[in-house]
Write a protein that holds these residues in place. Sequence first.
Motif, PDB file in Angstrom:
ATOM      1  N   LYS A   1     -42.920 105.087  61.486  1.00 16.83           N
ATOM      2  CA  LYS A   1     -43.483 104.140  60.398  1.00 16.83           C
ATOM      3  C   LYS A   1     -42.519 104.297  59.092  1.00 16.83           C
ATOM      4  O   LYS A   1     -43.000 104.038  58.020  1.00 16.83           O
ATOM      5  N   VAL A   2     -41.200 104.108  59.222  1.00 17.42           N
ATOM      6  CA  VAL A   2     -40.154 104.253  58.132  1.00 17.42           C
ATOM      7  C   VAL A   2     -39.145 103.082  58.521  1.00 17.42           C
ATOM      8  O   VAL A   2     -38.442 103.168  59.952  1.00 17.42           O
ATOM      9  N   ALA A   3     -38.935 102.297  57.710  1.00 14.86           N
ATOM     10  CA  ALA A   3     -37.832 101.229  57.883  1.00 14.86           C
ATOM     11  C   ALA A   3     -36.897 101.247  57.045  1.00 14.86           C
ATOM     12  O   ALA A   3     -35.797 100.707  57.323  1.00 14.86           O
ATOM     13  N   ASN A   4     -36.792 102.105  56.020  1.00 16.54           N
ATOM     14  CA  ASN A   4     -35.561 102.311  55.210  1.00 16.54           C
ATOM     15  C   ASN A   4     -35.806 103.693  54.547  1.00 16.54           C
ATOM     16  O   ASN A   4     -36.710 104.198  54.601  1.00 16.54           O
ATOM     17  N   LEU A   5     -34.493 104.203  54.477  1.00 14.97           N
ATOM     18  CA  LEU A   5     -34.109 105.569  53.975  1.00 14.97           C
ATOM     19  C   LEU A   5     -33.072 105.276  53.052  1.00 14.97           C
ATOM     20  O   LEU A   5     -32.127 104.381  52.963  1.00 14.97           O
ATOM     21  N   SER A   6     -33.092 106.410  51.919  1.00 12.05           N
ATOM     22  CA  SER A   6     -31.961 106.441  51.023  1.00 12.05           C
ATOM     23  C   SER A   6     -31.004 107.278  51.578  1.00 12.05           C
ATOM     24  O   SER A   6     -31.046 107.941  52.622  1.00 12.05           O
ATOM     25  N   MET A   7     -29.722 107.242  51.335  1.00  8.26           N
ATOM     26  CA  MET A   7     -28.602 107.898  51.623  1.00  8.26           C
ATOM     27  C   MET A   7     -29.001 109.319  51.756  1.00  8.26           C
ATOM     28  O   MET A   7     -28.466 110.003  52.719  1.00  8.26           O
ATOM     29  N   ASP A   8     -29.299 109.923  50.705  1.00 10.18           N
ATOM     30  CA  ASP A   8     -29.744 111.289  50.470  1.00 10.18           C
ATOM     31  C   ASP A   8     -30.999 111.556  51.512  1.00 10.18           C
ATOM     32  O   ASP A   8     -30.786 112.651  51.824  1.00 10.18           O
ATOM     33  N   GLN A   9     -31.761 110.912  51.671  1.00 10.22           N
ATOM     34  CA  GLN A   9     -32.852 111.019  52.645  1.00 10.22           C
ATOM     35  C   GLN A   9     -32.189 111.302  54.147  1.00 10.22           C
ATOM     36  O   GLN A   9     -32.524 112.250  54.615  1.00 10.22           O
TER      37      GLN A   9
END
Length: 290
Positions: free
Chosen positions: A118-126
Amino acid sequence: MKKGLLLVGTASIIAAGGFVGTTVHAASTKQVTAVGSTALQPLAAQVAEEFSNRNSGVTVNVQGGGSGAGLSQVGKGNVTIGNSDIFAEQKDGINAKKLKDHKVAVVGITPVVNADVKVANLSMDQLRDIFTGKITNWQEVGGQDQKISVINRAQGSGTRFTFEQEVLDGKTAKTSQEQDDNGAVQKIVSTTPGAISYLAFSYTSGSQAKNLKPVSIDKVHPTEKNVQKNKWSIWAYEHMYTTKKTDKNTTKYIKFMKSNAMKSTVKKLGYIPMSDMQVKKNADGDVTKK
């Protein structure tokens, strides 16, 4: 189909090299052999079939094995084409000066997760912290309480080289399950709850990709338009390397791959024609406007 030409599309294993690929068989001994990048393999195989339909008596044999294997094999003279997602200069042990680079397309590369995540977006750091082992549960990035299963590509993979160059910023990926090709990654991520990996755009659509989903980075979507402008920075050229002097059938096959006649095929299979790019990249990873 031209008279006297037999085309057989099969999944074949070449025992001597362990490469898996698609072979287009024809009626004579004239042969072009392309080995290497599995990211380029679907396009190379499709173009091989269309090329053989138009060139009776020519065999085009397309195999996987990874970019490192492609560069090594063409450098040793064992194959006529080494398919690669990376510049020859970026691979240790390869004498790039003895090879000729034919850039035939661009491939975008995107992180992908199992459809249950249930994740559609991440930061580059994540994203970096997931692949280096700092983040181990989807709950830490806004998802459900579920262990993250990291699937990596094997050493020698051009897709892995590009992903690590653009995402990990010199850091070392955590020890995890490694797979030799995009197809294996596609299957494992699709069937493993909580899994994450990365794939060429060409492996993120179709029936075999129905149980996985691409992930945006910093709210930028992994699309062809974003690659064209370098707004999406995880991309690579698809190279076909040959020796400085090669046979006429190999030359004709590469020319056909780059022709306007194949532009629609390039796009249909999820690649970006060279002519559509608004930027260019060198072997050091520097990007400038065309």
